[in-house]
Scaffold this active site. Structure first.
Site, mmCIF file in Angstrom:
data_model
loop_
_atom_site.group_PDB
_atom_site.id
_atom_site.type_symbol
_atom_site.label_atom_id
_atom_site.label_comp_id
_atom_site.label_asym_id
_atom_site.label_seq_id
_atom_site.Cartn_x
_atom_site.Cartn_y
_atom_site.Cartn_z
ATOM 1 N N GLU A 1 9.972 -4.201 13.230
ATOM 2 C CA GLU A 1 11.199 -3.672 12.640
ATOM 3 C C GLU A 1 12.370 -3.873 13.605
ATOM 4 O O GLU A 1 13.452 -4.334 13.219
ATOM 5 C CB GLU A 1 11.046 -2.171 12.307
ATOM 6 C CG GLU A 1 9.991 -1.858 11.251
ATOM 7 C CD GLU A 1 8.565 -1.733 11.804
ATOM 8 O OE1 GLU A 1 8.357 -2.037 13.005
ATOM 9 O OE2 GLU A 1 7.660 -1.342 11.029
ATOM 10 N N ASP B 1 0.800 -1.235 0.000
ATOM 11 C CA ASP B 1 0.000 0.000 0.000
ATOM 12 C C ASP B 1 0.831 1.283 0.000
ATOM 13 O O ASP B 1 0.281 2.375 -0.050
ATOM 14 C CB ASP B 1 -1.003 0.004 1.164
ATOM 15 C CG ASP B 1 -0.358 -0.326 2.500
ATOM 16 O OD1 ASP B 1 0.852 -0.661 2.519
ATOM 17 O OD2 ASP B 1 -1.053 -0.253 3.516
#
Ligand SMILES: *[C@@H]1O[C@H](CO)[C@@H](O)[C@H](O)[C@H]1NC(C)=O
Ligand SMILES: *[C@@H]1O[C@H](CO)[C@@H](O)[C@H](O)[C@H]1NC(C)=O
Length: 303
Positions: A249, A161
């Site tokens: 992350e 996206d």
């Protein structure tokens, strides 16, 4: 037939018109030149393979999102695109898309379904599915098994996206062996830009993140890429269902690097080349009415 006699003045006028036309054509050609980054990325030799990992799942906007991404991949010849669907099987939608884009040779189509027991965990009921974990890990397994530690490569997590500039991939080509490249990401974490902070020796000392700045690596998935050799050196570096929202992350990066080893890119983190855009969910109220009546607007059409 009478002969045509041109006077010297007429000849001069014709020559002048001719020159003006030539100048016009040359000028237009210059304006149509490809951008610099496109020309340099057209030389494939000597560049690392960029393994771009895209987790994806079926929803009405899926084909639109993947089409947009495929156009970036088409422009960057050293990308190998790994699409991993959250499903039991790979879909013909993705197969067709890769074929039509001419990307079959430099892509891999995988599927990895998120295990159901993880789907209802988490404090925020609206964030109950740690989407992407199973899919990114499947891609990492593929990469570890199908590349060797001596291959030159870079691994990037390219969600479907976001909006990516071709120039971002030029930056990834600069990532050194055993390093993780970092750069700013636009429109994320409640800020216009979330970016690494550098000291006057251009070493990364932190991030400007406002959302959960206490994270070991407070940056977005779109804001880094890992040199392939690090993933072979640290097989334990994977994503996990056990970590809190926003910590994926940090989870992978803590195994492969430390803050001061991050390699700042994108003009020393002063340029934004990727944006955390989000596609609005389309309103399909009319389609729903059709569905209830046993009909649809897209019989036999892949949307
Ligand atoms: C979850 O989403 C619903 C509907 O959008 C909303 O009403 C609710 O407040 C949200 N819950 C949380 C904890 O954010
Ligand atoms: C590596 O690639 C081969 C051939 O595409 C495939 O059969 C195999 O499953 C891959 N390995 C992993 C771990 O996905």
């Amino acid at each position: 037939m009478g002969e045509i006699h041109l006077r010297p003045r007429q000849i001069i006028i014709i020559v002048v018109i001719f020159v003006v036309i030539i100048l016009f054509i040359t000028n237009t050609r210059q304006n149509c030149e490809f951008p610099k980054y496109y020309r340099s990325s057209a030389r494939k030799d000597d560049l690392p393979t960029i393994f771009a990992i895209t987790p994806t799942y079926y929803r009405p906007v899926q084909k639109a999102e993947l089409t947009r991404l495929s156009h970036v991949v088409m422009l960057v010849p050293n990308v190998h695109w790994i699409i991993v669907e959250d499903a039991d099987h790979t879909s013909s939608l993705v197969t067709n898309l890769l074929q039509r884009a001419g990307l079959v040779e430099r892509s891999t189509q995988l599927s990895a379904k998120t295990p159901t027991q993880f789907k209802l965990q988490g404090k925020d009921p609206n964030w109950s599915k740690p989407r992407g974990v199973e899919q990114r890990n499947a891609a990492l397994r593929w990469i570890r098994e199908n590349t060797s530690k001596d291959d030159r490569g870079v691994v990037y997590f390219m969600d479907d996206d976001n909006a990516y500039s071709v120039e971002l991939f030029e930056e990834m080509n600069k990532i050194q062996a055993e390093r993780v490249g970092v750069w700013p990401v636009g429109l994320v974490g409640g800020l216009m830009v979330e970016k690494p902070i550098l000291n006057n020796e251009n070493i990364v000392t932190g991030f400007n993140a406002a959302w959960r700045p206490e994270r070991p690596f407070p940056l977005d998935m779109a804001g880094f890429a890992i040199s392939l050799d690090l993933l072979h050196k640290r097989p334990e570096a994977v994503f996990s269902f056990e970590v809190e929202r926003g910590y994926q992350e940090s989870e992978i990066l803590r195994h492969v690097t430390v803050l001061k080893e991050l390699q700042p890119l994108a003009n020393l983190c002063k340029e934004v080349l990727v944006w955390h855009t989000r596609t609005e969910k389309p309103k399909l109220t009319e389609e729903e009415k059709l569905r209830k009546a046993g009909k649809s607007s897209f019989d036999g059409i892949e949307v």
